[in-house]
Design an enzyme around this catalytic site. Structure first.
Site, short mmCIF file in Angstrom:
data_model
loop_
_atom_site.label_atom_id
_atom_site.label_comp_id
_atom_site.label_asym_id
_atom_site.label_seq_id
_atom_site.Cartn_x
_atom_site.Cartn_y
_atom_site.Cartn_z
N GLU A 90 0.83 -1.19 0.00
CA GLU A 90 0.00 0.00 0.00
C GLU A 90 0.87 1.25 0.00
O GLU A 90 1.96 1.26 0.58
CB GLU A 90 -0.92 0.01 1.22
CG GLU A 90 -2.01 -1.05 1.11
CD GLU A 90 -3.06 -0.94 2.19
OE1 GLU A 90 -2.74 -0.48 3.30
OE2 GLU A 90 -4.21 -1.32 1.92
N CYS A 103 3.63 8.46 1.46
CA CYS A 103 4.15 7.49 2.42
C CYS A 103 4.42 6.20 1.66
O CYS A 103 3.49 5.55 1.17
CB CYS A 103 3.09 7.29 3.51
SG CYS A 103 3.57 6.07 4.72
N CYS A 110 6.32 -7.20 7.09
CA CYS A 110 7.40 -6.66 7.93
C CYS A 110 7.80 -7.72 8.95
O CYS A 110 6.95 -8.43 9.48
CB CYS A 110 6.92 -5.40 8.65
SG CYS A 110 8.22 -4.63 9.63
N CYS A 114 5.87 -5.29 15.49
CA CYS A 114 5.43 -4.44 16.60
C CYS A 114 3.98 -4.80 16.94
O CYS A 114 3.15 -4.98 16.04
CB CYS A 114 5.52 -2.96 16.21
SG CYS A 114 7.17 -2.48 15.69
N CYS A 117 0.96 -2.74 15.55
CA CYS A 117 0.98 -2.39 14.12
C CYS A 117 0.28 -3.45 13.28
O CYS A 117 0.60 -4.63 13.34
CB CYS A 117 2.42 -2.22 13.66
SG CYS A 117 2.56 -1.95 11.89
N CYS A 342 -1.18 5.77 10.34
CA CYS A 342 0.05 5.15 10.78
C CYS A 342 -0.19 3.77 11.40
O CYS A 342 -1.03 3.61 12.27
CB CYS A 342 0.68 6.06 11.81
SG CYS A 342 2.28 5.54 12.29
S1 SF4 Z 1 5.58 -0.29 13.05
FE1 SF4 Z 1 4.84 -1.97 11.72
S2 SF4 Z 1 5.80 -1.64 9.74
FE2 SF4 Z 1 6.93 -0.40 11.26
S3 SF4 Z 1 8.60 -1.73 11.95
FE3 SF4 Z 1 6.91 -2.07 13.39
S4 SF4 Z 1 5.81 -3.85 12.52
FE4 SF4 Z 1 7.13 -3.06 10.89
#
Ligand code: SF4
Length: 351
Positions: A90, A103, A110, A114, A117, A342
Site C-alpha cells: 500500500e 508514504c 514486515c 510491533c 501495528c 500510521c
Molecule cells: S511499526 Fe509496523 S511496519 Fe513499522 S517496523 Fe513495526 S511492525 Fe514493521
C-alpha cells in the site's frame, strides 16, 4: 530485462556504455524518466528510433498496477498496488494545504512485528527493489498530474515519508538507492529536508543513512524504557534504547542541522503517564540529542487490544515534554476511515 527505474545514474551510464552508447544518452534518459515522467521509451523523442527499440529490448519501464484505491473524507488517498510478480503493497498520499507527503512502503509485510501495528501482523514476504520504492512516488505524481507535461500548476506531491509497510533499514541498500534517486537534483529533485525515513531502530544502519543520504530521521520509540518497549516492540531485545540513542548521536555528528523526530504512539494506561514523559525527558537530556517528539494518537484496528489515550492524557503528556523544552505536537490522524493511518497498512485484505 533490467528494471530501468531504480538504477543509479552510474549504473544506467555503465549499462548504456556496454550497449555501445555515449554517456550523454544516460543523462537524456534520466531526464525523461525523472523530470518528464515518461512511462514508455516511445515518448523519448530526442532519442533515435533505433536506440529506443534497443532500450525496449533491454529494459522494462513499469509503474506498479493500481488494484484498488480509496480517498478518505480528509482527502488522504490510499492505493493497493501490485508489482509484476503479483506481490502487493500500500502507498498513501497525505495532502496538506500547500504540500503533501507520499508514504512509501519498502517491504511486502514486515519482520519486526510491533504489537500495535497492523502491517507487522503480516509476515515478511520480500524486500522491494529500489525501482519499486521510488515508483510509488512517481505513480502519485502521475495520478496528480505533477509532471511538466501536464497543464496542472499545483505542486502538491512534494515530500516523501518512508513510513509505509516494512522496516526500511531491513532493506537499507535499496532504500538508500531509491532516496538518492528521489533527491537527485537533475531528476525528481526532492529536497533532502522533505524526506523522512522512519525506523524501529536498526542500529547499524542509522549512521549509514546520515552518510549516504542526509535525509531526516524518525525513530519509532513508543516507550521511555527498555522494559516497556520490549513488550510492544520485540526488536528492542536486539537493539536497546541506549544503543539507538548512541546511533542517533552518530547521525547528528554527520547531519548536524537536523532534529531527530521520536515517534511516540499514545497507548492508554501503558506509556502515557506524566512519569513516562519525565523518563523520556531524562533520556534525551542524558544523550544530548536534538530531539522533537511526534505524539501519535493510536488508531485501533480489528484484533488489537490496545486503546487510544484520552485527549486529556495526550495533552498533559505533550505539556510535560514542552515544559522541558521539546516540541511535542500531537499528530492529526489522517485517513483513519480508510485504514490509511500510521500502523494500519496491510496488503492482504485491504481496501
Ligand atoms: S511499526 Fe509496523 S511496519 Fe513499522 S517496523 Fe513495526 S511492525 Fe514493521
Amino acid at each position: 530485462m533490467i528494471e530501468i527505474i531504480g538504477l543509479t545514474k552510474k549504473e544506467l551510464t555503465s549499462v548504456l556504455e556496454e550497449m555501445g552508447e555515449k554517456s550523454f544518452r544516460a543523462k537524456q534518459i534520466w531526464h525523461w524518466l525523472y523530470v518528464q515522467g515518461a512511462k514508455s521509451f516511445e515518448e523519448m523523442t530526442n532519442i533515435s528510433k533505433d536506440l529506443r527499440n534497443k532500450l525496449t529490448e533491454k529494459f522494462t519501464l513499469n509503474r506498479p498496477k493500481i488494484v484498488t484505491e480509496q480517498i478518505s473524507a480528509d482527502k488522504t488517498h490510499k492505493w493497493l498496488l501490485e508489482f509484476t510478480d503479483g506481490q502487493r503493497i500500500e502507498t498513501v498520499f497525505i495532502p496538506e494545504e500547500e504540500h503533501g507527503a507520499v508514504c512509501v512502503s519498502t517491504q511486502v509485510g514486515c519482520a519486526v512485528g510491533c504489537k500495535f501495528c497492523h502491517t507487522g501482523s503480516q509476515k515478511i514476504t520480500r524486500n522491494l527493489t529500489a525501482g519499486e520504492i521510488i515508483s510509488q512516488f512517481m505513480l502519485v505524481k502521475d495520478v496528480y498530474a505533477e509532471w511538466p507535461s501536464s497543464s496542472q500548476d499545483n505542486r502538491l506531491v512534494s515530500n516523501i515519508v518512508v513510513m509505509g509497510m516494512g522496516e526500511p533499514l531491513h532493506n537499507a541498500d535499496n532504500v538508500i538507492k531509491a532516496l538518492n534517486i528521489a533527491t537527485d537534483q537533475d531528476g525528481l529533485a526532492v529536497s533532502k529536508r522533505r524526506v523522512t525515513l522512519s525506523t524501529s531502530g536498526i542500529v547499524p544502519h542509522i549512521p549509514e543513512i546520515a552518510r549516504e543520504t542526509g535525509v531526516k530521521l524518525a525513530i519509532s520509540l513508543h516507550a521511555p524504557n527498555n522494559q516497556k518497549r520490549s513488550q510492544i516492540m520485540p526488536i528492542n531485545d536486539r537493539y536497546k534504547i541506549e544503543e539507538i540513542l548512541s546511533a542517533c548521536q552518530e547521525y547528528q555528528k554527520i547531519v548536524t542541522s537536523r532534529y531527530i523526530t521520536f515517534e511516540y504512539l499514545m497507548l492508554d494506561g501503558f506509556n502515557d503517564s506524566l512519569q513516562d514523559a519525565q523518563e523520556l525527558v531524562a533520556l534525551m537530556k542524558k544523550y544530548k540529542i536534538g530531539a522533537k517528539f511526534n505524539l501519535i494518537p493510536f488508531n485501533p484496528w480489528p484484533g488489537c487490544h490496545f486503546k487510544p489515550s484520552s485527549n486529556n492524557r495526550v495533552y498533559a503528556f505533550s505539556k510535560e515534554l514542552e515544559k522541558a523544552g521539546f516540541a511535542a505536537p500531537v499528530r492529526t490522524a489522517r485517513g483513519q476511515d480508510i485504514l490509511a493511518a500510521c500502523g494500519q497498512l496491510k496488503s492482504k485484505k485491504s481496501v
